[in-house]
Enzyme design. Structure first.
Site, short mmCIF file in Angstrom:
data_model
loop_
_atom_site.label_atom_id
_atom_site.label_comp_id
_atom_site.label_asym_id
_atom_site.label_seq_id
_atom_site.Cartn_x
_atom_site.Cartn_y
_atom_site.Cartn_z
CG ASP A 1 124.63 59.94 -66.05
OD1 ASP A 1 125.69 59.31 -65.86
OD2 ASP A 1 124.02 60.51 -65.15
CB CYS B 1 128.68 60.07 -62.33
SG CYS B 1 127.50 58.80 -62.87
CG HIS C 1 130.54 55.86 -66.22
ND1 HIS C 1 129.50 54.97 -66.07
CD2 HIS C 1 130.22 56.92 -65.44
CE1 HIS C 1 128.61 55.46 -65.23
NE2 HIS C 1 129.01 56.65 -64.84
#
Length: 936
Positions: free
Chosen positions: A59, A95, A325
């Site tokens: 994450d 996200c 990302h």
């Protein structure tokens, strides 16, 4: 007998060995003859025909800031034994949109999850796109699927998404401690114990257990797992054994780090300056904590690979490592964050190992997040559904990056998008264009200044007025402030030119009649002949009598202080509340003429001196606040009790009896302070400043003006009577309102006894309510000041303080404000990489256009949009519009062709393509003929 028994056993054993040899010999001969068949059959008993698939997704992990360099286990197990996707991107660097694209293989404009809040795990998402995630297709063909860790930001844990056999889904956003998970439909709460609750280790342990159990119970079924790690997302809580690492690592300081201001970039970067020293210290510490959290992910990857090796499944398993990302830390002056269209936010790490993939291979073709779902399905032998916008890159992996086996060339252009066009953003764009062109735009300050000239915003506030205008002396601007404590009840509004006599008693109401009637019925002998006539309310006494009764019980019950009763406890406002010692501490600091504060040296050296000085100041400030409130009460009372010069002439037509009554009633009120019994008491003297001559009082109910012939209503009921008349019909049903009315009546007119518990109840309820109101006002004030200190127009700003992190290393340099994003940061971009072109083209919602040539400017420091020719700009714009509307893999696969390519070159390419197509068809035709000959 013993010898014969032994002989018999020996003979039997020899016979068994002979039979086993005879039976096994033909089997061994057949196995030698058909060795491949038996090897394949044996392998099918212990392994599945289809490969296992494991996806590890972090994450907010960056690719260009160097975080992968500090994960040695992952790099040695995946990079050295697999392929590295050199140009891996995400379509939306946020996200929830990115994870939705990972699950569905669709662009954001097709699955409609635009932000972390908008449609993220919403009912619409659950009813449509969630049912078509790649896990549903894998589960239908026999895969044992499992999901462990973070799912979507707004996932509430109330259900298990379709397609997953094993479900350990994190509720809401990433956390390491004090979180809740949905464990196969059961909500489990975790606390802050590292050995039991650390989320990264929990994901690793549960996934390994699921893998081991699946292979023991269902050895022939393949396994597909997703390990969605919370690291390195905030709050960046690392494991205790890694909290001392990476103390002076600053690899995040790329050439674009703290490169600001940027007047040639979008609106947000135009208004973002260089970072302050406290921001630089914070970015260094944040990068260190991010690397520490990734060490647990590194251990988890090693644990999964080791378990696959122990089970003998490593050679039959695809392992993918990526992130949802990228991230930035100080790039272009932005302290931290994501959601930018630049390389540090849209590039992600992507490493893959598995059967058919050459070790240490590097693939330069462009892949993105929407390609993972069709690639995973292709690994399982399933064709990608039509709704998926991505394309499988498994053939690229198996060919080492050479796209020889693909009929059509691989794409070189992808879409980057964030947000959608809404009515609000259209207004923002119109506003930005108006500001740029100076046409028809009125700033907020000018609009407020024009509103301040209107009569409806003047002071003092009138009934039903909500806002008034005032001039801020500090900023020099006009501001709108809400009117407070303005009586809006129509029953209390008096006409402007009315003079009402002082009210001595209240009109009797139904409840009072009922109470008196009940009392009298219990004290008479003939209740059937009882017909009472109520002349006046015996409980309604003059205000002086009520004041005497209240003062009578002060000694027994304590002082009953009402809202404005300050006559008995008023102190000298100029009395000094501090002692000599405290006053000496106060004198240690003073304010100079230039508004600067100067203090003695011991204030800055001695902590005790500083504390005593602060306590003395707080005490002095509190004292003066109380005295100012009392002085305001005096001023308000004097304003309402001011006599007029024409008082005698104005009341010339009044009868003698009424004049005497007014004199006897008003004289005591001017000689002593009245006791205020409620917030809406009518016993105070009226303000006669605006009285006009020619008024005639006819009775105690109305006053008739001789010049205007208007009737002034003077007998408006009290608020308590108004509530009684309004809620009398709901008396029995509304218990709460009944209690409230009792309290109001007892405040105003009831004779209180020493044993009456309502006195204590009223005091306690009033005190508690007052405290709650004060606390609520303080909270609102603190919240307002916090927003005022950290707030900029059209920007999303946050405050970082010392309490943000709970685990070492801690932040102790105090709070600061930063603005990582803006409301108008909506964009659509084209990213192209081929042998000749390497650029980024973006169009923002504000109408701003940017172009960065990566061949000349790899760090995107200069906007080169003015270097483009109009034809090239128009060509890229057309490609962008096509990608923004595309649906399906065929429609979303685009190759960029430069406008500078000559016509002859295009014709040559067309000829080469047609010749290759002709040769391929001829080869296929010849191969078919040979196959038919062999069959015949």
């Amino acid at each position: 007998m013993r010898v014969s028994a032994t002989t018999t056993l020996g003979v039997a054993f020899c016979l068994l060995v002979t039979l086993h040899y005879v039976e096994s010999r033909p089997k061994e001969q057949s196995r030698r003859k058909h060795g491949r068949y038996y090897q394949r059959r044996a392998s099918r008993k212990t392994k599945s025909d289809k490969p296992n698939i494991v996806v590890v997704m972090t994450d907010d992990q960056d690719s260009l800031l160097g975080s992968m360099d500090y994960m040695p286990k992952t790099m040695s197990l995946l990079q050295d034994f697999g392929a590295t996707m050199k140009n891996a991107f995400v379509s939306t660097p946020m996200c929830c949109p990115s994870r939705s694209s990972f699950l569905t293989g669709m662009y954001v404009h097709n699955h409609n999850v635009y932000t972390n809040n908008d449609n993220c795990s919403s009912p619409q998402w659950q009813m449509t796109h969630e049912r078509r995630n790649f896990a549903t297709y894998l589960s239908n063909v026999g895969y044992r699927t499992g999901y462990f860790g973070k799912y979507l930001n707004e996932y509430n844990g109330s259900y298990i998404p379709p397609g997953w056999r094993e479900w350990v889904g994190l509720i809401k956003n990433s956390r390491f401690y004090n979180y809740s998970v949905n464990f196969n439909g059961r909500i489990t709460k975790h606390k802050d114990n590292y050995y039991k609750d650390y989320l990264t280790d929990l994901i690793a342990n549960d996934s390994v257990t699921f893998l081991k159990v699946s292979k023991q119970i269902y050895p022939q079924k393949p396994v597909m797992m997703v390990l969605a790690m919370p690291a390195p997302h905030g709050p960046e809580d690392s494991a205790p054994q890694y909290q001392h690492l990476f103390e002076n690592v600053t690899s995040h300081r790329t050439p674009s780090w703290n490169y600001a201001p940027n007047p040639d970039k979008q609106w947000l970067l135009q208004h973002t300056g260089k970072m302050e020293p406290i921001h630089i210290e914070f970015t260094d510490l944040l990068y260190r904590k991010r690397l520490q959290t990734l060490q647990s992910v590194d251990d988890a990857v090693y644990k999964v690979v080791k378990e696959l090796d122990n089970l003998g499944e490593l050679d039959n398993t695809y392992i993918l490592y990526t992130s949802d990302h990228g991230y930035h830390l100080g790039q272009f002056g932005l302290v931290k964050g994501k959601a930018m269209p630049y390389e540090f936010d849209v590039r992600v790490p992507l490493y893959i190992r598995g059967p058919g993939i050459r070790p240490k291979s590097v693939i330069s073709e462009m892949v993105q997040m929407i390609d993972l779902a069709p690639t995973i399905l292709d690994m399982a032998g399933i064709a990608a559904p039509e709704q998926m916008d991505g394309e499988s890159f498994l053939k690229l992996l198996q060919n080492g990056g050479r796209n020889e086996a693909v009929d059509l060339p691989w794409r070189d252009t992808i879409l980057l998008e964030r947000g959608k066009i809404t009515a609000r953003k259209i207004k923002i764009r119109e506003k930005m264009e108006a500001m740029k062109n100076n046409i028809g735009f009125v700033s907020k300050d000018n609009r407020v200044m024009s509103d301040c000239s209107k009569p409806e915003f003047q002071v003092p506030c009138k009934p039903y007025q909500k806002w008034f205008c005032h001039h801020d002396q500090i900023t020099g601007k006009y501001r709108m402030t809400k009117c407070r404590n303005i009586q809006k009840d129509r029953h209390h509004i008096k006409k402007k030119n009315c003079i009402c006599p002082p009210k001595t008693q209240k009109a009797i109401n139904k409840r009072e009649k009922r109470i008196q009637k009940k009392f009298l019925l219990s004290h008479i002998n003939y209740p059937h002949k009882f017909k009472p006539r109520f002349i006046r309310n015996k409980r309604s006494e003059y205000l002086d009598d009520v004041s005497a009764q209240l003062s009578h019980y002060e000694g027994k019950l304590g002082r009953i202080r009402t809202r404005r009763s300050f006559a008995s406890d008023y102190d000298d406002p100029f009395a000094f509340p501090l002692s000599i010692e405290e006053y000496n501490y106060v004198k240690k600091c003073r304010v100079l003429l230039n508004d600067t504060v100067v203090c003695t040296k011991d204030i800055y050296v001695d902590v005790n001196t500083w504390k005593k000085h602060k306590q003395s100041l707080d005490k002095l400030i509190e004292h003066y606040k109380q005295q100012i409130d009392k002085l305001k009460e005096i001023r308000k009372y004097l304003k309402h009790s001011r006599p007029t010069d024409q008082q005698t002439g104005g009341l010339a037509d009044v009868t003698m009896e009424t004049s005497e009554t007014m004199t006897t009633e008003t004289t005591p009120m001017t000689t002593r302070q009245p006791i205020r019994l409620g917030s809406r008491d009518r016993g105070r003297p009226r303000n006669n400043n605006k009285a006009k001559t020619g008024l005639m009082i006819t009775d105690n109910k109305s006053v008739i003006s001789s010049d205007q012939q208007q009737v002034c209503r003077c007998n408006t009921p009290l608020r308590s009577d108004y509530l009684l008349s309004r809620r009398n019909n709901h008396w029995k049903s509304n218990r709460k309102a009944r209690h409230k009315l009792y309290v109001i009546r007892d405040r105003v007119g009831r004779k209180l006894s020493a044993d009456d518990p309502l006195i204590y109840k009223v005091r306690r309820r009033k005190t508690n309510r007052h405290q709650r109101n004060q606390e609520r006002k303080k909270r609102k004030k603190r919240k307002k000041l916090k927003k005022k200190d950290c707030n900029k127009t059209m920007m999303n700003c946050f405050t970082q303080n010392n309490n943000h992190w709970k685990t070492p290393p801690l932040w102790n340099l105090g709070p600061f404000c930063f603005c990582p994003n803006a409301n108008n940061n909506t964009y659509w971009c084209v990213r192209t990489i081929n042998k000749k072109d390497n650029f980024l083209y973006c169009e923002f919602i504000t109408g701003f256009i940017s172009y960065y040539d990566m061949n000349k400017d790899p760090h995107q420091l200069r906007n080169a949009v003015h270097d483009l020719e109009y034809a090239t700009l128009q060509h890229i714009h057309e490609i962008l519009n096509k990608l923004r509307k595309c649906k399906g893999a065929k429609d979303c696969t685009v190759r960029y062709s430069s406008t500078n390519t000559s016509t002859s070159t295009r014709q040559q390419n067309i000829k080469k393509g047609s010749e290759m197509t002709r040769k391929r068809s001829a080869f296929k035709h010849q191969h078919r003929k040979e196959a038919l000959r062999n069959r015949s």
